[in-house]
Design a protein around this motif. Structure first.
Motif: not given
Length: 256
Positions: A30-58
């Protein structure tokens, strides 16, 4: 270096990655849901999701190693086909389905699901034992597909997974092991459609690489904490985090 790498970006991105890392370590999806919205404060949500995917895989690789001795194979086999179906649907309909509509559906189901649990455990009939549910193939496919779909569009697949799996009251370590394996496979499958959509370009991958050390440390910390939690602590905490996630998704999806 990308122009995105500013102090304001890191002020949003580092806490976002830490929350997702703790979630990946097993503290609660559940707390992981805050990741993309929080990063979206600095970049747009679509880009935030793309940046997160390689991080999630690691994070998945670290979590898989940390939980390599714990799993519930039947749960994983039951829900995984639906997850793959959901990713395919997300790819096919990404241009047509409103993200806010999906958030509202998931939020409503999650809130009702968690409130039902707390009523059973702490309500006037709380002395009655909570009966663990068996596997239900149709439910596994439905919630697995919704989890895969939500994961594809917003990395928000945790609540649908929990709606299916938590009522079975697995041992916390088995639950966490199955959850980590499910989302590791889901995230790996998502790489192909993300590349085809052009989201994983060089700049986004460079940004992801700068955040990998934070991902590594926070995921290991989450795993260390959860391995010392007992079931009577783990389940109320996880349901509580799921309720907070449902409320957050509801807020994000409302047209205000």
């Amino acid at each position: 270096m990308p122009d995105t790498l500013t102090l304001a970006f890191f002020a949003a991105a580092i806490p976002a990655v830490m929350l997702v890392g703790l979630s990946k370590g097993g503290i609660g999806g559940a707390i992981g849901l805050l990741g993309v919205p929080l990063m979206s404060l600095a970049v747009d949500p679509v880009r935030a999701a793309a940046i997160f995917l390689p991080i999630l895989i690691l994070m998945d690789l670290v979590a898989l190693w940390s939980w390599r001795n714990h799993n519930d194979a039947k749960t994983l086999l039951m829900i995984l086909p639906g997850g793959v179906i959901g990713i395919a649907l997300g790819w096919a309909t990404s241009a047509y389905v409103s993200d806010n509509a999906l958030r509202l559906v998931i939020a409503t189901a999650t809130i009702l699901f968690t409130l039902r649990y707390f009523w059973q455990v702490y309500g006037p009939h709380s002395n009655r034992p909570v009966v663990a549910l068996p596997h239900r193939p149709a439910a596994a496919t439905f919630w697995g597909a919704l989890s895969g779909y939500a994961s594809f569009v917003a990395h928000a697949g945790g609540p649908p997974f929990q709606i299916y799996v938590l009522p079975m009251r697995l041992d916390p370590k088995s639950y966490t092991g199955a959850s980590i394996r499910f989302f590791a496979i889901v995230n790996a499958v998502k790489v192909i459609p993300y590349f085809l959509l052009g989201a994983l370009d060089r700049e986004n991958l460079t940004i992801s690489a700068t955040l990998l050390p934070v991902a590594l440390v926070s995921t290991m910390a989450g795993a260390a904490v959860v391995k010392h939690l007992r079931a009577e602590t783990f389940y109320p905490m996880t349901y509580g985090l799921a309720l907070l996630a449902g409320l957050k998704l509801l807020w994000d999806g409302l047209p205000i």
